[in-house]
Design a protein around this motif. Structure first.
Motif, PDB file in Angstrom:
ATOM      1  N   GLN A  36      36.647  93.589  -9.624  1.00  0.00           N
ATOM      2  CA  GLN A  36      35.491  94.487  -9.675  1.00  0.00           C
ATOM      3  C   GLN A  36      34.383  93.998  -8.736  1.00  0.00           C
ATOM      4  O   GLN A  36      33.761  94.794  -8.032  1.00  0.00           O
ATOM      5  CB  GLN A  36      34.961  94.592 -11.106  1.00  0.00           C
ATOM      6  CG  GLN A  36      33.819  95.576 -11.240  1.00  0.00           C
ATOM      7  CD  GLN A  36      33.337  95.708 -12.678  1.00  0.00           C
ATOM      8  OE1 GLN A  36      33.794  94.990 -13.570  1.00  0.00           O
ATOM      9  NE2 GLN A  36      32.415  96.614 -12.909  1.00  0.00           N
ATOM     10  N   GLN A  37      34.139  92.683  -8.711  1.00  0.00           N
ATOM     11  CA  GLN A  37      33.144  92.130  -7.795  1.00  0.00           C
ATOM     12  C   GLN A  37      33.565  92.346  -6.343  1.00  0.00           C
ATOM     13  O   GLN A  37      32.747  92.706  -5.495  1.00  0.00           O
ATOM     14  CB  GLN A  37      32.952  90.631  -8.057  1.00  0.00           C
ATOM     15  CG  GLN A  37      32.238  90.325  -9.337  1.00  0.00           C
ATOM     16  CD  GLN A  37      32.232  88.837  -9.639  1.00  0.00           C
ATOM     17  OE1 GLN A  37      33.218  88.124  -9.369  1.00  0.00           O
ATOM     18  NE2 GLN A  37      31.145  88.361 -10.204  1.00  0.00           N
ATOM     19  N   ASP A  39      35.477  94.726  -5.155  1.00  0.00           N
ATOM     20  CA  ASP A  39      35.311  96.143  -4.838  1.00  0.00           C
ATOM     21  C   ASP A  39      33.845  96.480  -4.559  1.00  0.00           C
ATOM     22  O   ASP A  39      33.529  97.193  -3.610  1.00  0.00           O
ATOM     23  CB  ASP A  39      35.842  97.018  -5.978  1.00  0.00           C
ATOM     24  CG  ASP A  39      37.352  96.924  -6.157  1.00  0.00           C
ATOM     25  OD1 ASP A  39      38.044  96.418  -5.239  1.00  0.00           O
ATOM     26  OD2 ASP A  39      37.837  97.352  -7.220  1.00  0.00           O
ATOM     27  N   SER A  40      32.947  95.949  -5.389  1.00  0.00           N
ATOM     28  CA  SER A  40      31.515  96.199  -5.199  1.00  0.00           C
ATOM     29  C   SER A  40      31.015  95.582  -3.903  1.00  0.00           C
ATOM     30  O   SER A  40      30.231  96.189  -3.172  1.00  0.00           O
ATOM     31  CB  SER A  40      30.714  95.648  -6.382  1.00  0.00           C
ATOM     32  OG  SER A  40      31.054  96.329  -7.562  1.00  0.00           O
TER      33      SER A  40
END
Length: 92
Positions: A36-37, A39-40
């Motif tokens: 998730q990090q 992707d962000s």
């Protein structure tokens, strides 16, 4: 935080740190980043490039949001030109 606020707050140093995390899968302190990090970070890096990247490399986002693709021969030529600078500096 909206996109414009993010871009206004993002310095070249922050961009480099995010880019490093994407490329290595780790933060500068060595701790791993989550998917998730990652992707962000990728989204933030692409937004930053779309506003600030005036010399896009192969498969990067240039200023204006346009994706830049360079052929293999263009990349070889670019790297060959850079080799002259490296040789000159090493000889000094």
């Amino acid at each position: 935080m909206d996109v414009e606020q993010l871009l206004a707050a993002m310095t070249p140093e922050v961009y480099e740190r995010l880019n490093y995390a994407i490329e290595t899968g780790r933060w500068l302190d060595g701790s791993p980043i989550s998917q998730q990090q990652r992707d962000s970070c990728m989204q933030a890096v692409m937004l930053y490039q779309s506003k600030n990247n005036h010399d896009p490399q192969h498969m990067s986002v240039g200023a204006g949001g346009e994706v830049a693709f360079k052929s293999k021969s263009e990349l070889k030529k670019q790297f060959a030109e850079g080799q002259d600078d490296i040789i000159r500096v090493a000889a000094e």
